[in-house]
Design a protein around this motif. Structure first.
Motif, PDB file in Angstrom:
ATOM      1  N   ALA A  19      77.944 -58.072  15.178  1.00  8.02           N
ATOM      2  CA  ALA A  19      78.401 -59.460  15.150  1.00  8.02           C
ATOM      3  C   ALA A  19      79.893 -59.510  15.420  1.00  8.02           C
ATOM      4  CB  ALA A  19      78.087 -60.069  13.790  1.00  8.02           C
ATOM      5  N   ARG A  20      80.278 -60.174  16.488  1.00  7.68           N
ATOM      6  CA  ARG A  20      81.687 -60.421  16.759  1.00  7.68           C
ATOM      7  C   ARG A  20      81.784 -61.696  17.600  1.00  7.68           C
ATOM      8  NH1 ARG A  20      81.170 -55.538  20.447  1.00  7.68           N
ATOM      9  NH2 ARG A  20      81.669 -56.317  22.513  1.00  7.68           N
ATOM     10  N   PRO A  21      82.958 -62.284  17.694  1.00  3.67           N
ATOM     11  CA  PRO A  21      83.044 -63.585  18.351  1.00  3.67           C
ATOM     12  C   PRO A  21      82.449 -63.573  19.756  1.00  3.67           C
ATOM     13  CG  PRO A  21      85.119 -63.048  17.289  1.00  3.67           C
ATOM     14  CD  PRO A  21      84.254 -61.830  17.176  1.00  3.67           C
ATOM     15  N   GLY A  22      81.623 -64.569  20.014  1.00  4.53           N
ATOM     16  CA  GLY A  22      81.049 -64.720  21.352  1.00  4.53           C
ATOM     17  C   GLY A  22      79.764 -63.950  21.569  1.00  4.53           C
ATOM     18  N   VAL A  23      79.421 -63.035  20.675  1.00 13.43           N
ATOM     19  CA  VAL A  23      78.217 -62.214  20.872  1.00 13.43           C
ATOM     20  C   VAL A  23      77.041 -62.870  20.156  1.00 13.43           C
ATOM     21  CG1 VAL A  23      77.147 -59.993  20.326  1.00 13.43           C
ATOM     22  CG2 VAL A  23      79.479 -60.073  21.202  1.00 13.43           C
ATOM     23  N   PHE A  24      75.911 -62.957  20.850  1.00 13.28           N
ATOM     24  CA  PHE A  24      74.702 -63.488  20.224  1.00 13.28           C
ATOM     25  C   PHE A  24      73.961 -62.339  19.547  1.00 13.28           C
ATOM     26  CE2 PHE A  24      70.147 -64.495  20.248  1.00 13.28           C
ATOM     27  CZ  PHE A  24      70.180 -65.653  19.484  1.00 13.28           C
ATOM     28  N   THR A  25      73.807 -62.445  18.265  1.00 12.90           N
ATOM     29  CA  THR A  25      73.110 -61.395  17.535  1.00 12.90           C
ATOM     30  C   THR A  25      72.494 -61.998  16.283  1.00 12.90           C
ATOM     31  OG1 THR A  25      73.370 -59.246  16.448  1.00 12.90           O
ATOM     32  CG2 THR A  25      75.241 -60.750  16.297  1.00 12.90           C
ATOM     33  N   ARG A  26      71.485 -61.339  15.780  1.00  6.92           N
ATOM     34  CA  ARG A  26      70.923 -61.763  14.504  1.00  6.92           C
ATOM     35  C   ARG A  26      71.309 -60.748  13.442  1.00  6.92           C
ATOM     36  NH1 ARG A  26      65.408 -64.181  17.201  1.00  6.92           N
ATOM     37  NH2 ARG A  26      66.308 -66.228  17.636  1.00  6.92           N
ATOM     38  N   ASN A  27      72.536 -60.294  13.548  1.00  7.23           N
ATOM     39  CA  ASN A  27      73.089 -59.301  12.638  1.00  7.23           C
ATOM     40  C   ASN A  27      74.171 -59.878  11.747  1.00  7.23           C
ATOM     41  OD1 ASN A  27      72.180 -56.666  12.536  1.00  7.23           O
ATOM     42  ND2 ASN A  27      72.895 -56.239  14.597  1.00  7.23           N
ATOM     43  N   ALA A  28      74.329 -61.201  11.781  1.00 10.23           N
ATOM     44  CA  ALA A  28      75.504 -61.794  11.130  1.00 10.23           C
ATOM     45  C   ALA A  28      75.494 -61.633   9.608  1.00 10.23           C
ATOM     46  CB  ALA A  28      75.620 -63.260  11.516  1.00 10.23           C
ATOM     47  N   ASP A  29      74.329 -61.720   8.996  1.00 13.07           N
ATOM     48  CA  ASP A  29      74.281 -61.513   7.539  1.00 13.07           C
ATOM     49  C   ASP A  29      72.980 -60.804   7.182  1.00 13.07           C
ATOM     50  OD1 ASP A  29      72.153 -63.518   6.905  1.00 13.07           O
ATOM     51  OD2 ASP A  29      73.645 -64.909   7.700  1.00 13.07           O
ATOM     52  N   SER A  30      72.888 -60.367   5.924  1.00 15.17           N
ATOM     53  CA  SER A  30      71.769 -59.500   5.545  1.00 15.17           C
ATOM     54  C   SER A  30      70.429 -60.226   5.614  1.00 15.17           C
ATOM     55  CB  SER A  30      71.999 -58.938   4.152  1.00 15.17           C
ATOM     56  OG  SER A  30      72.016 -59.984   3.214  1.00 15.17           O
ATOM     57  N   LEU A  31      70.434 -61.514   5.268  1.00 14.53           N
ATOM     58  CA  LEU A  31      69.174 -62.256   5.298  1.00 14.53           C
ATOM     59  C   LEU A  31      68.669 -62.368   6.741  1.00 14.53           C
ATOM     60  CD1 LEU A  31      67.134 -63.910   3.630  1.00 14.53           C
ATOM     61  CD2 LEU A  31      68.476 -65.946   4.167  1.00 14.53           C
ATOM     62  N   GLN A  32      69.607 -62.709   7.624  1.00 12.15           N
ATOM     63  CA  GLN A  32      69.253 -62.832   9.039  1.00 12.15           C
ATOM     64  C   GLN A  32      68.753 -61.488   9.591  1.00 12.15           C
ATOM     65  OE1 GLN A  32      72.447 -63.485  11.922  1.00 12.15           O
ATOM     66  NE2 GLN A  32      71.608 -65.525  12.262  1.00 12.15           N
ATOM     67  N   ARG A  33      69.440 -60.422   9.196  1.00  9.26           N
ATOM     68  CA  ARG A  33      69.039 -59.092   9.678  1.00  9.26           C
ATOM     69  C   ARG A  33      67.637 -58.731   9.202  1.00  9.26           C
ATOM     70  NH1 ARG A  33      74.537 -57.485   9.287  1.00  9.26           N
ATOM     71  NH2 ARG A  33      74.427 -56.951   7.095  1.00  9.26           N
ATOM     72  N   ARG A  34      67.361 -59.006   7.929  1.00 13.35           N
ATOM     73  CA  ARG A  34      66.038 -58.662   7.377  1.00 13.35           C
ATOM     74  C   ARG A  34      64.944 -59.490   8.050  1.00 13.35           C
ATOM     75  NH1 ARG A  34      64.983 -55.494   3.234  1.00 13.35           N
ATOM     76  NH2 ARG A  34      66.722 -54.539   2.136  1.00 13.35           N
ATOM     77  N   ARG A  35      65.235 -60.787   8.227  1.00 14.09           N
ATOM     78  CA  ARG A  35      64.254 -61.668   8.874  1.00 14.09           C
ATOM     79  C   ARG A  35      63.970 -61.177  10.301  1.00 14.09           C
ATOM     80  NH1 ARG A  35      66.778 -66.864   8.651  1.00 14.09           N
ATOM     81  NH2 ARG A  35      66.135 -67.098   6.499  1.00 14.09           N
ATOM     82  N   GLU A  36      65.014 -60.785  10.992  1.00  9.57           N
ATOM     83  CA  GLU A  36      64.849 -60.325  12.367  1.00  9.57           C
ATOM     84  C   GLU A  36      64.048 -59.020  12.431  1.00  9.57           C
ATOM     85  OE1 GLU A  36      65.152 -61.630  15.126  1.00  9.57           O
ATOM     86  OE2 GLU A  36      65.094 -59.957  16.525  1.00  9.57           O
ATOM     87  N   ARG A  37      64.254 -58.150  11.461  1.00 12.48           N
ATOM     88  CA  ARG A  37      63.505 -56.892  11.454  1.00 12.48           C
ATOM     89  C   ARG A  37      62.007 -57.139  11.265  1.00 12.48           C
ATOM     90  NH1 ARG A  37      66.520 -52.413  11.271  1.00 12.48           N
ATOM     91  NH2 ARG A  37      64.814 -51.121  10.523  1.00 12.48           N
ATOM     92  N   ILE A  38      61.680 -58.094  10.390  1.00  7.95           N
ATOM     93  CA  ILE A  38      60.254 -58.424  10.162  1.00  7.95           C
ATOM     94  C   ILE A  38      59.662 -59.016  11.443  1.00  7.95           C
ATOM     95  CG2 ILE A  38      58.702 -59.966   8.884  1.00  7.95           C
ATOM     96  CD1 ILE A  38      60.762 -59.680   6.522  1.00  7.95           C
ATOM     97  N   ASN A  39      60.443 -59.907  12.057  1.00  6.95           N
ATOM     98  CA  ASN A  39      60.006 -60.545  13.292  1.00  6.95           C
ATOM     99  C   ASN A  39      59.835 -59.511  14.409  1.00  6.95           C
ATOM    100  OD1 ASN A  39      59.389 -62.729  14.899  1.00  6.95           O
ATOM    101  ND2 ASN A  39      61.509 -63.053  15.517  1.00  6.95           N
ATOM    102  N   ARG A  40      60.737 -58.565  14.438  1.00  6.87           N
ATOM    103  CA  ARG A  40      60.707 -57.541  15.488  1.00  6.87           C
ATOM    104  C   ARG A  40      59.467 -56.667  15.357  1.00  6.87           C
ATOM    105  NH1 ARG A  40      66.267 -54.634  16.586  1.00  6.87           N
ATOM    106  NH2 ARG A  40      66.766 -56.826  16.943  1.00  6.87           N
ATOM    107  N   VAL A  41      59.147 -56.299  14.133  1.00  7.10           N
ATOM    108  CA  VAL A  41      57.934 -55.492  13.902  1.00  7.10           C
ATOM    109  C   VAL A  41      56.709 -56.271  14.391  1.00  7.10           C
ATOM    110  CG1 VAL A  41      56.416 -54.560  12.122  1.00  7.10           C
ATOM    111  CG2 VAL A  41      58.864 -54.098  12.021  1.00  7.10           C
ATOM    112  N   ALA A  42      56.664 -57.581  14.060  1.00  5.05           N
ATOM    113  CA  ALA A  42      55.497 -58.393  14.437  1.00  5.05           C
ATOM    114  C   ALA A  42      55.394 -58.519  15.961  1.00  5.05           C
ATOM    115  CB  ALA A  42      55.615 -59.772  13.796  1.00  5.05           C
TER     116      ALA A  42
END
Lengths: 113, 320
Positions: A19-42
């Motif tokens: 996560a840094r300015p201008g970059v699109f990522t779902r790494n910005a916070d722990s909740l977002q990261r965890r949600r994305e990992r579950i979504n990624r597995v699915a």
């Protein structure tokens, strides 16, 4: 790495961009990261099912890719996933494969791969 | 927040005018905060305007530009520069320009910056500038690849080749999107040449190329509705794992479900840049648009595969 959830805040892979300015990522916070990992597995599982493979999250830091007989590989991210899938199955994982596309479009039953 | 130094690449086939272009750029005051990594200091003929010599591989020019030769590995050269900058031994450059050798495949150079565990925390990929010789054209496969990955095309020796229309058409078929500059007639503005923010918006392209250059072709896809970012990642990583060397270029702006502003993606072969969250849509069109430059892959197969991965709600069409 988040000290509470233990999820690494992104490596060098574009699907896990830090996560840094201008970059699109779902790494910005722990909740977002965890949600994305579950979504990624699915999402990945929708494709991996065709090859008889199962993906699961491992300690919120890696993924474990397994065959039906229990052979397993640890993978860090989506980019590493496909090389590991090819190694475990001994066949190319090609997104142009007509059988895979039939599977994704619901024209092929489980086990068709 | 750490500021990442952009690494720009000047590539082009042997004799296509990379060094001449560099000679012009090095005198430009716009490059005062720039370090340039070149193959050979002697080739650029800097002797008459040297400001100072830092060591046997590094010189400082009156424009403030730091010029260095690459000895051995590129990664080591960049790390050495970074180390000297951090220790205050060289001016604090804010931009790095790398000249590749004429036969070099640009991909490993780009990959070095993104894959190296040290460099990737301090540097980011910038713009790829490809010089094309208007007299000799782009006959060689290396040359076609260098054109395909370019963000800017600089046509050189146009004063020696009176009619460049055929070559320009050929370049447009390989890379329809990169701004094309003529080095002989136009002033080359160094800042604009390397300004990644000025990367061209996606232009209208046919879904099926009418007359591809050999096996290389460029085409665009557009699709309605917001797409699932994660599933797109699953598809693109799978595509690049199996066919990465044939995907010379992929770039696009995506309407991602759950986010208002578009996301820009940009990849060269196996390497994908960190996705950019754009401030706003460039126009009224809210469709996701993707441009591919591929070597030996069927546009229809790519479209069908992506549609199958993303599921039925997404309807794709040629960019009108």
């Amino acid at each position: 790495m988040c000290a509470l959830c233990g999820v690494l805040g992104g490596g060098g892979d574009w699907t896990d961009a830090a996560a840094r300015p201008g970059v699109f990522t779902r790494n910005a916070d722990s909740l977002q990261r965890r949600r994305e990992r579950i979504n990624r597995v699915a999402c990945a599982q929708r494709v991996l099912g065709f090859y008889g493979l199962t993906l699961s999250d491992w300690q919120a830091s890696s993924f474990v890719l397994s065959t039906l007989t229990g052979k397993s590989e640890i993978v860090d991210n989506l980019t590493h996933l496909w090389a590991a899938a090819e190694k475990l199955t001994g066949r190319p994982c090609d997104p142009f494969d007509p059988s895979l596309i039939d599977w994704l479009e619901g024209r092929l039953e489980a086990g068709g791969g | 927040m750490v500021e990442f130094t952009p690494v720009h690449l000047i590539t082009g086939f042997l004799g296509s005018g990379k060094t001449t272009l560099l000679q012009r750029l090095l005198a430009d005051p716009a490059l005062h905060d720039t370090a340039v990594l070149i193959n050979e200091l002697g080739e650029v003929g800097l002797d008459h305007h040297l400001l100072g010599r830092i060591d046997d591989t590094m010189v400082l020019l009156p424009s403030g530009c730091l010029c260095c030769t690459i000895r051995g590995e590129l990664a080591a050269a960049i790390k050495d520069l970074h180390s000297k900058r951090e220790r205050g031994l060289v001016p604090a450059f804010r931009r790095l320009v790398v000249e590749s050798s004429g036969l070099a495949d640009p991909f490993p150079i780009l990959s070095t910056v993104q894959a190296d565990p040290v460099l990737r925390h301090h540097f980011r990929l910038g713009t790829v500038v490809t010089t094309v010789d208007a007299v000799n054209g782009i006959g060689r496969p290396e040359s076609v690849k260098q054109v395909a990955v370019a963000d800017r095309l600089v046509l050189t020796k146009t004063d020696l080749a009176p009619d460049c229309d055929v070559l320009e058409t050929a370049l447009r078929r390989i890379n329809p999107d990169a701004p094309l500059l003529r080095a002989a007639e136009q002033a080359i503005d160094a800042a604009a040449l390397f300004d990644a923010a000025a990367r061209s918006p996606l232009r209208a392209l046919p879904a099926t190329p009418d007359n591809p250059h050999g096996t290389v072709c460029a085409f665009a896809l557009a699709f309605d509705g917001a797409l699932d970012w994660t599933m797109f990642g699953v598809w693109l990583t799978m595509l690049l794992n199996r066919h990465g060397e044939k995907v010379l270029r992929v770039k696009g702006i995506l309407n991602v479900a759950g986010t208002e502003a578009p996301v820009a993606v940009h990849g060269v072969q196996h390497l994908v840049h960190p996705p950019v969250h754009m401030a706003a849509w460039p126009d009224e069109d809210r469709r996701s648009r993707l441009v591919f430059i591929v070597d030996g892959l069927e546009p229809a197969a790519i479209e069908h595969s992506l549609r199958a991965f993303l599921g039925s709600p997404t309807r794709m069409a040629a960019v009108a």
